[in-house]
Scaffold this active site. Structure first.
Site, PDB file in Angstrom:
ATOM      1  N   CYS A  88       0.802  -1.223   0.000  1.00 38.71           N
ATOM      2  CA  CYS A  88       0.000   0.000   0.000  1.00 38.71           C
ATOM      3  C   CYS A  88       0.835   1.273   0.000  1.00 38.71           C
ATOM      4  O   CYS A  88       0.337   2.345  -0.328  1.00 38.71           O
ATOM      5  CB  CYS A  88      -0.941   0.022   1.196  1.00 38.71           C
ATOM      6  SG  CYS A  88      -1.920  -1.472   1.395  1.00 38.71           S
ATOM      7  N   HIS A 357      -8.662   2.729  -3.304  1.00 40.31           N
ATOM      8  CA  HIS A 357      -7.299   2.369  -2.919  1.00 40.31           C
ATOM      9  C   HIS A 357      -6.663   1.460  -3.975  1.00 40.31           C
ATOM     10  O   HIS A 357      -6.536   0.250  -3.777  1.00 40.31           O
ATOM     11  CB  HIS A 357      -7.340   1.686  -1.548  1.00 40.31           C
ATOM     12  CG  HIS A 357      -6.007   1.340  -0.981  1.00 40.31           C
ATOM     13  ND1 HIS A 357      -4.829   1.928  -1.396  1.00 40.31           N
ATOM     14  CD2 HIS A 357      -5.648   0.445  -0.014  1.00 40.31           C
ATOM     15  CE1 HIS A 357      -3.821   1.414  -0.711  1.00 40.31           C
ATOM     16  NE2 HIS A 357      -4.299   0.515   0.126  1.00 40.31           N
ATOM     17  N   CYS A 387      -0.908   2.717   6.325  1.00 38.36           N
ATOM     18  CA  CYS A 387      -0.500   1.399   6.775  1.00 38.36           C
ATOM     19  C   CYS A 387      -0.225   0.541   5.544  1.00 38.36           C
ATOM     20  O   CYS A 387      -0.683   0.836   4.440  1.00 38.36           O
ATOM     21  CB  CYS A 387      -1.568   0.765   7.660  1.00 38.36           C
ATOM     22  SG  CYS A 387      -3.178   0.532   6.869  1.00 38.36           S
TER      23      CYS A 387
END
EC number: 2.3.1.9
Length: 401
Positions: A88, A357, A387
């Site tokens: 991520c 995302h 995160c």
């Protein structure tokens, strides 16, 4: 070390899983945003030393996608490129790797690129190279498998990231109602930004081929203007069968999405020579690791260290871009920081729950958004943090130029 500035951060719209951008490959998304970057910034591609490409779910259709996308976008063969994966945090890591090259004098002008087409994430096998085993070949879904194996052998996450989010829910006592309220605010802020055309300056339209001709996608698909607390409350928790207290739903979690984003990383001196307009200055950054089974809390140590290195406090920040992997992990981080969930500095234009995302692109998508938020809010300092599946987090402090 040399000072680093960020110029021309741009992004495509974020498409839903299987949505309007699904017919477009990751390479095509990357090529589109690189061409727009050259056109809007006016940079001579021959002056770009390299393109660092971030991608979480690659295929061999574009190996080392930074290099391949640069070539397909018309950059000269002298422009180098490679690919990285910090899950991520990949997009932000591309920016930071570019910054380190520039700071140390290895390069003068580097393009950081992030891209993901989760709609086209591969199904793969590792069983067929030496013959087909009894029972045939097993095809694995890269999206699901990556979430199960990211903690390695000793830190298993068999229920993926959702399971780790529920761990934080139990640890911090975070209610379903608080999660859904945060998700609703995220959508409301993203929709308000769309309606006020706040996103328009950072967006690059994408042409999507179709049987009846091409269409232009110029708007994020994921924000929902029609959502409500009642609608969110009606969604079933993903792990309800295995955990009667489960609260994490598709509505209070980030989306799976398609997008690309890019920016130019250079020095103020090189920017002046090339006619580039810096928007941000990198003040500091940090990476942190925690137990992969509670990865969502990792932004706390990462951000704390980045702020310490910048010599500032949380109260000094004008914008906090904390990616919403899950509402519950955002709330856990805020609890540790002592920050109210309705703080107007937090994701003023939405985040992963509402915008989406696309993991390889998210870090630069967030950067493009905060670069335009700061002047709109008459702010100076911003924190970007997220995160990372597997128990990591990145954080960076940027200053408006």
């Amino acid at each position: 070390m040399r000072e680093v500035v960020i110029c021309s951060p741009l992004r495509t719209p974020v498409g839903r899983m299987g949505g309007a951008l699904a017919p477009v490959s990751a390479l095509e998304l990357a090529t589109t945003v690189l061409r727009a970057l050259v056109e809007r910034s006016g940079v001579d591609p021959a002056r770009v030393d390299g393109v660092i490409g971030a991608q979480g779910y690659p295929t061999m259709e574009a190996p080392a996608i930074g290099r391949v996308a640069a070539l397909d976008a018309g950059f000269p063969v002298t422009t180098t490129g490679y690919q990285l994966d910090r899950r991520c945090g990949s997009g932000l890591q591309a920016v930071l790797n570019a910054a380190m090259e520039v700071q140390t004098g290895v390069s003068d002008v580097v393009v950081a690129l992030g891209v993901e087409s989760m709609s086209n994430a591969p199904l793969y096998t590792v069983d067929g190279r030496r013959g087909i085993p009894n029972g045939g070949l097993l095809l694995r879904d890269a999206l699901a498998r990556g979430r199960e194996t990211v903690g390695g052998r000793d830190y298993p996450t068999p229920e993926g990231n959702v399971g780790t989010a529920e761990t934080l829910r139990a640890e911090y006592g975070i209610t379903r109602e608080a999660q859904d309220a945060l998700a609703l605010r995220s959508h409301q802020r993203a929709v308000a930004a769309q309606e006020s055309v706040a996103f328009d300056t950072e967006l690059v339209p994408v042409e999507v081929p179709g049987r009846r001709g091409s269409t232009i996608v110029d708007r994020d698909e994921h924000p929902r203007a029609d959502t409500s607390l009642d609608a969110l409350a009606g969604l079933r928790p993903v792990l309800l069968r295995s955990d009667a207290a489960a609260t994490v739903t598709a509505g209070n979690s980030s989306g799976q999405n398609d997008a690309a984003a890019a920016c130019i990383v250079t020095t103020p001196e090189s920017a002046a020579v090339l006619g580039l307009v810096p928007m941000l200055r990198l003040r500091s950054w940090a990476v942190a690791g925690v137990d992969p089974r509670r990865f969502g809390i990792a932004p706390v140590p990462a951000a704390n260290l980045a702020l310490e290195r910048a010599g500032i406090r949380f109260a000094d920040l004008d914008v906090v871009e904390l990616n919403e992997a899950f509402a519950v992990q955002v709330l856990a981080c805020l609890a540790d920081w002592g920050v109210d969930a309705e703080d107007p500095r937090l994701n003023p234009r939405g985040s992963g729950i509402s915008i989406g995302h696309p993991i390889g692109a998210t870090g630069i998508r967030m950067l493009a958004t905060l670069a335009h938020e700061l002047p709109a809010l008459d702010g100076s300092l911003a924190l970007e943090t997220m995160c990372i599946g597997g128990g990591q987090a990145l954080a960076a402090v940027f200053e408006r130029v």
